[in-house]
Design an enzyme around this catalytic site. Structure first.
Site, PDB file in Angstrom:
ATOM      1  N   LYS A   1      56.345  -3.295   7.679  1.00 13.52           N
ATOM      2  CA  LYS A   1      55.922  -2.602   6.457  1.00 13.52           C
ATOM      3  C   LYS A   1      56.754  -1.332   6.254  1.00 13.52           C
ATOM      4  O   LYS A   1      57.197  -1.034   5.144  1.00 13.52           O
ATOM      5  CB  LYS A   1      54.420  -2.276   6.540  1.00 13.52           C
ATOM      6  CG  LYS A   1      53.546  -3.519   6.440  1.00 13.52           C
ATOM      7  CD  LYS A   1      52.086  -3.289   6.808  1.00 13.52           C
ATOM      8  CE  LYS A   1      51.349  -4.632   6.846  1.00 13.52           C
ATOM      9  NZ  LYS A   1      49.910  -4.517   7.125  1.00 13.52           N
TER      10      LYS A   1
ATOM     11  N   GLN B   1      45.815  -0.255   9.424  1.00 11.98           N
ATOM     12  CA  GLN B   1      46.142  -1.545  10.042  1.00 11.98           C
ATOM     13  C   GLN B   1      44.970  -2.035  10.891  1.00 11.98           C
ATOM     14  O   GLN B   1      44.474  -1.314  11.753  1.00 11.98           O
ATOM     15  CB  GLN B   1      47.412  -1.409  10.889  1.00 11.98           C
ATOM     16  CG  GLN B   1      47.946  -2.728  11.422  1.00 11.98           C
ATOM     17  CD  GLN B   1      48.434  -3.682  10.334  1.00 11.98           C
ATOM     18  OE1 GLN B   1      48.941  -3.246   9.299  1.00 11.98           O
ATOM     19  NE2 GLN B   1      48.279  -4.960  10.540  1.00 11.98           N
TER      20      GLN B   1
ATOM     21  N   ASP C   1      45.650  -2.278   0.282  1.00 12.09           N
ATOM     22  CA  ASP C   1      45.259  -3.567   0.880  1.00 12.09           C
ATOM     23  C   ASP C   1      44.205  -4.283   0.022  1.00 12.09           C
ATOM     24  O   ASP C   1      43.948  -5.461   0.225  1.00 12.09           O
ATOM     25  CB  ASP C   1      44.642  -3.329   2.267  1.00 12.09           C
ATOM     26  CG  ASP C   1      45.611  -3.557   3.417  1.00 12.09           C
ATOM     27  OD1 ASP C   1      46.545  -4.367   3.249  1.00 12.09           O
ATOM     28  OD2 ASP C   1      45.423  -2.932   4.470  1.00 12.09           O
TER      29      ASP C   1
END
Ligand code: GUN
Length: 245
Positions: free
Chosen positions: A14, A58, A81
């Site tokens: 990422k 994460q 997200d």
């Protein structure tokens, strides 16, 4: 947070994607013993930081941290997200700012086959909040006839064999074999499993499935890069949203 080896790989990918397209990224690698309170403090700090437009925590988090508490603390307008309940609800209704990255990447892949989802038999194997459930919703938005299968599904093969479009996200190595797939189906493999010999494989047995499917994604190199691309798209969108506030 912590030292999950898969998370390390994902976070590195990422960051690399951000650098390639000119998005500034900041990594906060917290030790496993960080408290929930400390993590919440960091999320709050980033919520209020004007030069941060997108926040991603994460997953998985260590067991002593309640993931739901942390996700709920992220400013929904910075939630790249799309895990916050407000964004999940918006996806359900079909009026959303952010799409969840993996399901959105899967839709792009299906779109590239040229197949119109409308009216097709779509089967999603797996019912997680990150992939299975939102994936079913996105296929439904495109007018697919959607079935969600999971660990309690009876006669799974009979259901998967009906699918014109089969999306598999169960986290079990090579679980779906060629004889569970309808000839000519589009097969999307969201799985990422490491075998004992260190080989990375999906949830679909590629060798047998690729003989039956009209299109199939490999692992690695299929859904994974699309997830990252969608994250970049969401991050640009979040920057636009912040600039309009
Ligand atoms: N862990 C596994 N997949 C994901 C994802 O898409 N986003 C985050 N934040 N964590 C994950």
């Amino acid at each position: 947070m912590g030292d999950d080896p898969a998370s390390r790989v994902y976070v590195n990918s990422k960051k690399k994607a951000c650098a390639e397209i000119g998005i500034k990224s900041e990594e906060y690698a917290l030790p496993a013993e960080t408290t929930e309170e400390q993590l919440l403090e960091l999320v709050q700090k980033l919520n209020n930081k004007p030069d941060i437009s997108g926040i991603l925590v994460q997953l998985p988090l260590p067991k002593h941290i309640n993931e739901e508490t942390i996700i709920n603390a992220i400013d929904p307008s910075k939630d790249v997200d799309a895990f916050h309940p407000m964004n999940v609800g918006k996806i359900m209704i079909g009026n959303f700012d952010f799409l969840p990255c993996t399901p959105a990447g899967v839709m792009e892949l299906i779109n590239e086959t040229g197949i119109d989802v409308a009216g097709k038999e779509c089967v999603v194997v797996g019912r997680s909040n990150i992939v299975g459930k939102p994936q079913a919703m996105l296929l439904l938005h495109k007018h697919g006839t959607v079935t969600i299968c999971h660990s309690r599904t009876k006669n799974l093969a009979a259901v998967t064999k009906r699918a014109d479009i089969l999306v598999v996200a169960v986290g079990i190595a090579e679980f779906i074999k060629g004889d569970m797939i309808k000839p000519g189906a589009v097969v999307i493999d969201v799985g990422m499993n490491r075998l004992e010999n260190k080989k990375l494989v999906g949830d679909v047995h590629f060798e047998s499935a690729s003989k039956v499917a009209s299109a199939i994604t490999p692992v690695p190199g299929g859904v994974g890069p699309m997830t990252i691309a969608m994250l970049m798209k969401n991050t640009v969108k979040s920057a636009i949203i912040q600039s309009e506030k």
